[in-house]
Design a protein around this motif. Structure first.
Motif, PDB file in Angstrom:
ATOM      1  N   ASP A   1     -16.971 105.881   1.653  1.00 20.88           N
ATOM      2  CA  ASP A   1     -17.902 105.611   0.517  1.00 20.88           C
ATOM      3  C   ASP A   1     -18.702 104.700   0.713  1.00 20.88           C
ATOM      4  O   ASP A   1     -18.317 103.479   0.592  1.00 20.88           O
ATOM      5  CB  ASP A   1     -16.926 105.761  -0.853  1.00 20.88           C
TER       6      ASP A   1
ATOM      7  N   GLN B   1     -28.326 109.436  -4.340  1.00 20.21           N
ATOM      8  CA  GLN B   1     -27.470 110.006  -3.571  1.00 20.21           C
ATOM      9  C   GLN B   1     -26.569 109.341  -2.946  1.00 20.21           C
ATOM     10  O   GLN B   1     -26.914 108.083  -2.476  1.00 20.21           O
ATOM     11  CB  GLN B   1     -28.477 110.806  -2.507  1.00 20.21           C
ATOM     12  N   PRO B   2     -25.488 109.744  -2.567  1.00 17.38           N
ATOM     13  CA  PRO B   2     -24.535 108.821  -1.907  1.00 17.38           C
ATOM     14  C   PRO B   2     -25.182 108.591  -0.466  1.00 17.38           C
ATOM     15  O   PRO B   2     -25.724 109.405   0.129  1.00 17.38           O
ATOM     16  CB  PRO B   2     -23.326 109.893  -1.536  1.00 17.38           C
TER      17      PRO B   2
ATOM     18  N   ALA C   1     -23.728 107.567   2.222  1.00 13.14           N
ATOM     19  CA  ALA C   1     -23.129 108.218   3.599  1.00 13.14           C
ATOM     20  C   ALA C   1     -23.581 109.584   3.699  1.00 13.14           C
ATOM     21  O   ALA C   1     -23.853 110.005   4.576  1.00 13.14           O
ATOM     22  CB  ALA C   1     -21.657 108.336   3.348  1.00 13.14           C
ATOM     23  N   GLU C   2     -24.096 110.526   2.441  1.00  9.61           N
ATOM     24  CA  GLU C   2     -24.586 111.789   2.853  1.00  9.61           C
ATOM     25  C   GLU C   2     -26.080 111.570   3.425  1.00  9.61           C
ATOM     26  O   GLU C   2     -26.347 112.348   4.370  1.00  9.61           O
ATOM     27  CB  GLU C   2     -24.585 112.127   1.424  1.00  9.61           C
ATOM     28  N   LEU C   3     -26.788 110.459   2.945  1.00 10.43           N
ATOM     29  CA  LEU C   3     -28.086 110.435   3.291  1.00 10.43           C
ATOM     30  C   LEU C   3     -28.185 110.084   4.988  1.00 10.43           C
ATOM     31  O   LEU C   3     -28.877 110.729   5.790  1.00 10.43           O
ATOM     32  CB  LEU C   3     -28.741 109.221   2.843  1.00 10.43           C
TER      33      LEU C   3
ATOM     34  N   THR D   1     -24.182 104.270  -3.731  1.00 10.00           N
ATOM     35  CA  THR D   1     -25.206 105.199  -4.033  1.00 10.00           C
ATOM     36  C   THR D   1     -26.619 104.717  -3.751  1.00 10.00           C
ATOM     37  O   THR D   1     -26.797 103.334  -4.322  1.00 10.00           O
ATOM     38  CB  THR D   1     -25.189 105.716  -5.424  1.00 10.00           C
TER      39      THR D   1
ATOM     40  N   MET E   1     -25.705 110.695   7.113  1.00 10.57           N
ATOM     41  CA  MET E   1     -25.236 111.878   7.926  1.00 10.57           C
ATOM     42  C   MET E   1     -26.353 112.873   8.092  1.00 10.57           C
ATOM     43  O   MET E   1     -26.514 113.552   9.009  1.00 10.57           O
ATOM     44  CB  MET E   1     -24.068 112.676   7.286  1.00 10.57           C
ATOM     45  N   ASN E   2     -27.396 113.138   6.988  1.00 11.35           N
ATOM     46  CA  ASN E   2     -28.206 114.100   6.955  1.00 11.35           C
ATOM     47  C   ASN E   2     -29.492 113.651   8.077  1.00 11.35           C
ATOM     48  O   ASN E   2     -29.986 114.440   8.937  1.00 11.35           O
ATOM     49  CB  ASN E   2     -29.030 114.323   5.806  1.00 11.35           C
TER      50      ASN E   2
END
Lengths: 299, 321
Positions: B75, B84-85, B87-89, B78, B91-92
């Motif tokens: 985590d 957006q999180p 981590a998600e950004l 944001t 990874m994308n």
């Protein structure tokens, strides 16, 4: 030995002489930029939009008043580049000086005292150098932007840049000076100085320092090229000098927006000056390294 | 042996804790998270409530331990900008950066090793002198200037290749790849050349100096004396030994390359992690900055540690130290 042979023996290779002349010319031009430049890029009244986007004078549609053409605001590129070159050189030299001072001081302390101080300083250095200077400098720039207002960041940009670059570069000086200090430390003259009870500070500054300075000078020259490149890259990425007070990197960033409109000279002219500057410093740095560091001569 | 490996592990953990501490300080003290998250015109009581809900009124040490725990769970907070999180950004954006770095590394190895060997075999020859001078120009050429010139020539004037973006992508189980379409491959050419040139000079100089060292060693002279064919001596006996340090340096350089991809990605508007980072610097999007620092730190520490430990396995001399 005849005079001619003597000269050939003593003179550095022709490429180094040319590089030295180029660098010297640039420095003279930059010192007298205010006198030489046809106009003052910071004085809005000295240029006008009527003259905008004129190609260099040697091309079709060029104007003899503007040797390298003009930018989108009608500013003479020769003048803008001269002032930009000045900022690039000042920041480069400033960063190298700051890094050298910090590095030499910490290197002397680490090498002279050894023990826990040495271990801590060198470990911190190890961690710092494992991060590329550009990354660290970008982070510092981002933090500065978050903490201070935009105007303050612009005003202090040169200082922020110098500190950001020096923060990573001192390690190299510290490592070299530390190693040389340890060697000198074991020599008789240092031991004699300790025996007669001279204070540590005096031994470090007056006895050891002069003997480690030549390697510091070589590193400084090689690093100068790197520092100028880092500054240019940061300014190009928009994290360096602001458009109101542009360095060469900022000028290339501005010119980049006009590449697709066919106005290539706005970006290419400052880029060419930057490459020539860094190349000249690199040629001299390479020569000095070979000359003063016999260990590297083998290659 | 176990002692060395555990020492390395301990050092790596120490460095990661230090990097996390810096990231935490950025996260916590750079800009006020409450001011960033609270709605406009909120009362002091609302702000205090949010502060307590976020755990920002706990003692610093506890906050740091909690931050560390969150980071371990992936985590990273944001993003201020994208909501957006982080981590998600990251990874994308990871596939774009990794594909670019991979192609650039392969290119620089494929060109750098042969060029370095040529320079080592005839150090004073005409060809190697030209190559040597070219590397000096290469070192003096900033990455962004190389990219700019490539765009000017191949995208603006000749209109052969695109100057920005990744082209059409194919989704392979969550991994957006540009390797499978023509426009994806075309988009990859200019950025990867730009990034490869940065590394090419280094590899070339390294191969050259290692090769010169190896060629002057006794076993190579002995091989010549035995009359072994030249191709066998150069290709099999010398180059193999010269390549050992090259492998190490290339490994260590991958971390450096990912960081240097920042510049290339910005020039070519390549939608990878580096571009995310440069945009975050200008915004400023502190959680993204802190997360990127953590990511690069983690990468460097891992690569360094793996290389160090592998070396103690390969080279018995290091174990006695």
């Amino acid at each position: 030995m005849t005079t001619r042979a003597f000269l050939q023996h003593r003179l550095p290779p022709i490429s180094v002489i040319i590089a030295g002349l180029v660098l010297a010319t640039m420095i003279v031009l930059v010192i007298f930029a205010a006198l030489i430049a046809p106009m003052d890029p910071r004085d809005v009244s000295s240029y006008s939009l009527i003259d905008m986007e004129i190609p260099p004078s040697f091309m079709d549609g060029g104007d003899p008043r503007f040797l390298l053409g003009t930018d989108n605001q009608g500013r003479d590129l020769v003048s803008v580049i001269l002032f930009g070159l000045r900022i690039s050189i000042i920041i480069g030299i400033g960063a190298v000086l700051l890094a050298a001072i910090i590095g030499v001081a910490l290197g002397l302390i680490a090498g002279y005292f050894g023990g826990i101080i040495d271990t801590i300083l060198m470990r911190v250095g190890d961690v710092l150098v494992s991060f590329p200077t550009i990354l660290v400098a970008l982070l510092i720039s981002g933090v500065a932007r978050a903490q201070l207002s935009g105007a303050t960041v612009s005003e202090w940009a040169p200082v922020i840049l110098i500190c950001a670059i020096a923060l990573n570069e001192w390690v190299q000086y510290a490592r070299t000076v530390r190693a040389s200090t340890m060697v000198e430390n074991a020599r008789d003259y240092v031991r004699a100085a300790k025996v007669i009870g001279l204070p540590s500070r005096r031994i470090m500054l007056r006895h050891i320092l002069p003997n480690v300075m030549s390697s510091v000078m070589v590193i400084a020259t090689i690093n100068l090229a790197g520092a100028i490149l880092t500054e240019a890259t940061l300014s190009f990425l928009g994290a360096g000098m602001p458009a109101t007070y542009p360095s060469l990197g900022t000028l290339i960033r501005i010119g980049n927006q006009f590449l697709f409109s066919g106005l290539w000279w706005i970006a290419v002219m400052p880029a060419a000056v930057l490459v020539v500057l860094v190349l000249a410093v690199n040629v001299i740095g390479d020569y000095l390294r070979d000359r003063f560091n016999p260990k590297l001569m083998a290659h | 042996m176990i002692k060395i490996v555990s020492m390395r592990l301990f050092q790596a953990i120490l460095v990661m804790v230090a990097v996390t501490a810096v990231a935490f300080i950025m996260f916590r003290f750079v800009g006020d998270p409450v001011a960033m998250m609270v709605r406009e015109g909120a009362s002091q009581a609302e702000k205090d409530a949010l502060r307590a809900a976020l755990g920002l009124d706990n003692p610093m040490l506890i906050q740091f331990v909690e931050f560390f725990g969150r980071v371990l769970h992936g985590d990273l907070g944001t993003s201020f900008r994208y909501q957006q999180p982080v981590a998600e950004l990251l990874m994308n954006r990871l596939p774009a950066t990794l594909e670019l770095v991979l192609v650039a590394t392969v290119m620089s190895l494929a060109l750098g090793i042969p060029l370095g060997v040529v320079c080592a075999l005839k150090p004073t020859g005409f060809l190697s002198r030209i190559i040597q001078s070219a590397t000096l120009v290469g070192i003096s050429m900033p990455t962004f200037v190389t990219g700019l010139l490539l765009i000017l020539i191949f995208a603006v004037n000749l209109r052969w290749l695109p100057s920005s973006g990744r082209g059409e992508l194919v989704n392979l189980g969550g991994w957006q790849t540009g390797f499978l379409t023509v426009s994806g491959l075309k988009s990859l050419i200019l950025p990867s050349i730009t990034l490869a040139l940065f590394q090419l000079t280094l590899i070339m100089r390294l191969v050259r100096s290692e090769m010169i060292d190896v060629l002057s060693s006794d076993y190579i002279r002995f091989a010549f004396a035995r009359g072994l064919p030249r191709s066998h001596i150069y290709g099999r006996l010398a180059l193999r030994n010269a390549l050992m340090p090259v492998v190490t340096v290339t490994g260590l350089q991958i971390g450096q390359l990912i960081a240097f991809a920042i510049v290339t990605e910005t020039v070519f508007q390549w939608p990878g992690m580096g571009l995310l980072f440069t945009n975050a610097v200008g915004y400023p999007d502190v959680p993204v900055l802190a997360a990127y620092l953590l990511f690069v730190g983690f990468l460097f520490v891992m690569i360094n540690m793996v290389v160090d430990i592998l070396y103690t396995f390969i080279d018995p001399r290091l174990r006695t130290k």
